[in-house]
Design a protein around this motif. Sequence first.
Motif: not given
Length: 108
Positions: A7, A41-42, A44-45
């Motif tokens: 991440k 892609s995962e 979310k902001g």
Amino acid sequence: MSAEGLKKSAVLILALGEEKAADVLKNLTSDELQRISRAISELKGVNDAYLRKVLRDFSVDVKSQSALGVNNDEFLKDILEKTLGEEDAGLVLGRILNKQDYSSGLDV
């Protein structure tokens, strides 16, 4: 690499902007590219606080890995210039070393 590491890597790559991110991604193995692409892609902001944390962690990691008798700030400057170009590296380095506000993002 852990899920959190992926991440953070995804956030750093997005912060580079499209062209520079593509330059980084070109150097990854197929497996690495798939894993980081999935992490991107995962996302979310990303809030400003998390972005600041990721950048601080990156700065600390780079400095700790370069602590082999070299000037950490100079080492960081050199690798950022090679990665981002002189002008963009100066902006990022200034923000990191001066602990400036990242609320406007990393428009490099």
